[in-house]
Design an enzyme around this catalytic site. Structure first.
Site, PDB file in Angstrom:
ATOM      1  N   SER A  87       0.854  -1.188   0.000  1.00  0.00           N
ATOM      2  CA  SER A  87       0.000   0.000   0.000  1.00  0.00           C
ATOM      3  C   SER A  87       0.883   1.229   0.000  1.00  0.00           C
ATOM      4  CB  SER A  87      -0.909   0.003   1.229  1.00  0.00           C
ATOM      5  OG  SER A  87      -1.749   1.145   1.225  1.00  0.00           O
ATOM      6  N   HIS A 133       2.456  12.197  -1.167  1.00  0.00           N
ATOM      7  CA  HIS A 133       1.976  13.568  -0.993  1.00  0.00           C
ATOM      8  C   HIS A 133       3.073  14.535  -1.457  1.00  0.00           C
ATOM      9  CE1 HIS A 133      -1.638  12.512   1.200  1.00  0.00           C
ATOM     10  NE2 HIS A 133      -0.949  11.760   2.020  1.00  0.00           N
ATOM     11  N   HIS A 136      -2.479   7.242  -4.766  1.00  0.00           N
ATOM     12  CA  HIS A 136      -2.595   6.103  -3.854  1.00  0.00           C
ATOM     13  C   HIS A 136      -2.678   4.825  -4.684  1.00  0.00           C
ATOM     14  CE1 HIS A 136      -5.512   3.132  -2.139  1.00  0.00           C
ATOM     15  NE2 HIS A 136      -4.663   3.173  -1.142  1.00  0.00           N
ATOM     16  N   ASN A 162      -2.875   0.347  -3.924  1.00  0.00           N
ATOM     17  CA  ASN A 162      -2.875  -0.759  -2.983  1.00  0.00           C
ATOM     18  C   ASN A 162      -3.205  -2.040  -3.732  1.00  0.00           C
ATOM     19  OD1 ASN A 162      -5.014  -2.553  -1.278  1.00  0.00           O
ATOM     20  ND2 ASN A 162      -3.311  -1.896   0.007  1.00  0.00           N
ATOM     21  N   ARG A 188      -3.526  -6.376  -2.716  1.00  0.00           N
ATOM     22  CA  ARG A 188      -3.542  -7.229  -1.536  1.00  0.00           C
ATOM     23  C   ARG A 188      -4.080  -8.615  -1.875  1.00  0.00           C
ATOM     24  NH1 ARG A 188      -7.151  -3.165  -1.612  1.00  0.00           N
ATOM     25  NH2 ARG A 188      -9.363  -3.722  -1.621  1.00  0.00           N
ATOM     26  N   HIS A 197      -6.270   7.758 -16.645  1.00  0.00           N
ATOM     27  CA  HIS A 197      -7.320   6.794 -16.962  1.00  0.00           C
ATOM     28  C   HIS A 197      -6.976   5.926 -18.167  1.00  0.00           C
ATOM     29  CE1 HIS A 197     -10.244   7.822 -13.915  1.00  0.00           C
ATOM     30  NE2 HIS A 197     -10.002   9.106 -14.132  1.00  0.00           N
ATOM     31  N   HIS A 218     -20.508  11.958   3.551  1.00  0.00           N
ATOM     32  CA  HIS A 218     -20.921  13.084   4.387  1.00  0.00           C
ATOM     33  C   HIS A 218     -20.634  14.425   3.718  1.00  0.00           C
ATOM     34  CE1 HIS A 218     -16.669  12.402   5.318  1.00  0.00           C
ATOM     35  NE2 HIS A 218     -16.596  13.646   5.755  1.00  0.00           N
ATOM     36  N   GLY A 276      -2.494  -4.234  13.767  1.00  0.00           N
ATOM     37  CA  GLY A 276      -1.334  -3.899  12.954  1.00  0.00           C
ATOM     38  C   GLY A 276      -0.507  -2.778  13.562  1.00  0.00           C
ATOM     39  N   ARG A 277       0.571  -2.441  12.888  1.00  0.00           N
ATOM     40  CA  ARG A 277       1.489  -1.406  13.373  1.00  0.00           C
ATOM     41  C   ARG A 277       0.887  -0.036  13.076  1.00  0.00           C
ATOM     42  NH1 ARG A 277       6.313   1.302  11.198  1.00  0.00           N
ATOM     43  NH2 ARG A 277       7.781   1.703  12.897  1.00  0.00           N
TER      44      ARG A 277
END
Length: 313
Positions: free
Chosen positions: A95, A99, A109, A111, A113, A148, A184, A268-269
């Site tokens: 992951s 920035h 970003h 990731n 898995r 894209h 939200h 996790g850490r």
């Protein structure tokens, strides 16, 4: 038996992937390298976290590898699949989030898995997930179209029976738009990309190949954008807006992100889990951009889910 899950092969690929991405992004930065922290998880497994801070291009970035085991899947992993509650698990992945200093360089970003859940006397249940998404502060058509297009290229050669790769891309782009959405706020986090989860229908070999394709297309998607924008001039106004928009990143990761919830619920850490948060953020009360400003354009044009490839030149 053929086409059986091979966690060790996934682990070897992910470790090499972390090495390659760290090398490419450190080279693009040119002013800093990644610091590595290897860690062990008392309940089983561990990982290696690599973080860059104060680079020439990247204010902060992190690329984590983890491979953790446990005797019971946490609630975040079984919410959509309650039949897996109580199973032991092994979860591994890479992951990352980058920035940049320059507000004209988007945050990105990625990731990927792999999960395998086991119970004595029953067949193992496994699946892949992952994707990548782009979070610009100042929108640029060239960058978004390139992002894209590269995401579409990652889907070539894959798809369900009767589904073309273009249809697969459209489906995973829509899934990404839905996932990286702040309910939200009623707005997307960025301009999207690809998102997939619970992938096992194609068999292990093809699913693993697709995960690799997505991960291998991240650097071709992101690095050219960084190279084009990292030298652009910016002032305090652009930097202030970047810090304000970074607040949305914080809100999403702490309220909705499944990876964050899984990491915290599975013990996790913490330093590695929260590595994705930006270093400088500002929150303003009821702030709105000035009409017809570049900041308003982000909301009016870019934070609107759309087919960026439909009208691509």
């Amino acid at each position: 038996m053929p086409d059986q899950p091979d966690p060790d092969a996934v682990r070897a690929y992910l470790l090499a992937l972390q090495d390659r991405i760290c090398h490419d992004l450190a080279t693009e930065d040119g002013g800093a390298d990644f610091r590595e922290d290897a860690w062990d998880r008392p309940a089983g497994g561990g990982g290696r976290s690599r973080v860059m801070e104060g680079g020439a291009v990247f204010e902060k970035g992190g690329i984590n590898f983890s491979d953790v085991q446990g005797d019971r899947l946490p609630p975040s992993a079984t919410a959509a699949r309650p039949e897996l509650a109580g199973r032991g698990f092994r979860a591994m992945g890479v992951s990352l989030v980058m920035h940049p200093w320059n507000p004209f360089v988007p945050t990105s970003h990625m990731n990927v898995r792999f999960f395998i859940a086991e119970k004595p006397g029953e067949p193992a249940v496994w699946w892949f997930g992952g994707g990548f998404d782009l979070t610009p502060y100042y929108g640029n058509d060239e960058d978004v179209i390139h992002w894209h297009r590269t995401a579409r290229a990652a889907c070539e050669g894959f798809g369900d029976d009767g589904e073309t790769s273009a249809q697969l891309h459209a489906r995973l782009k829509h899934w990404c738009d839905e996932y990286f959405y702040l309910k939200h706020r009623q707005e997307p986090r960025g301009v999207g990309g690809l998102f997939f989860d619970d992938l096992n229908a194609w068999g292990f070999d093809k699913c693993f190949a697709f995960m690799r394709s997505v991960a291998d297309h991240y650097i071709p998607a992101y690095r050219p954008i960084v190279a084009r924008r990292k030298g652009l001039y910016y002032g305090d106004e652009e930097r202030d807006f970047q810090c304000y928009r970074r607040g949305r990143y914080v809100e999403f990761n702490l309220v909705y992100d499944r990876g964050t919830l899984f990491g915290l619920q599975s013990g996790g850490r913490t330093e590695s889990i929260l590595m994705s948060l930006p270093p400088q953020v500002s929150f303003r009360y009821d702030w709105h951009p000035a009409p017809d400003s570049p900041e308003a354009e982000l909301y009016d044009r870019f934070l609107v889910p759309q087919d960026w490839l439909e009208e691509a030149p």
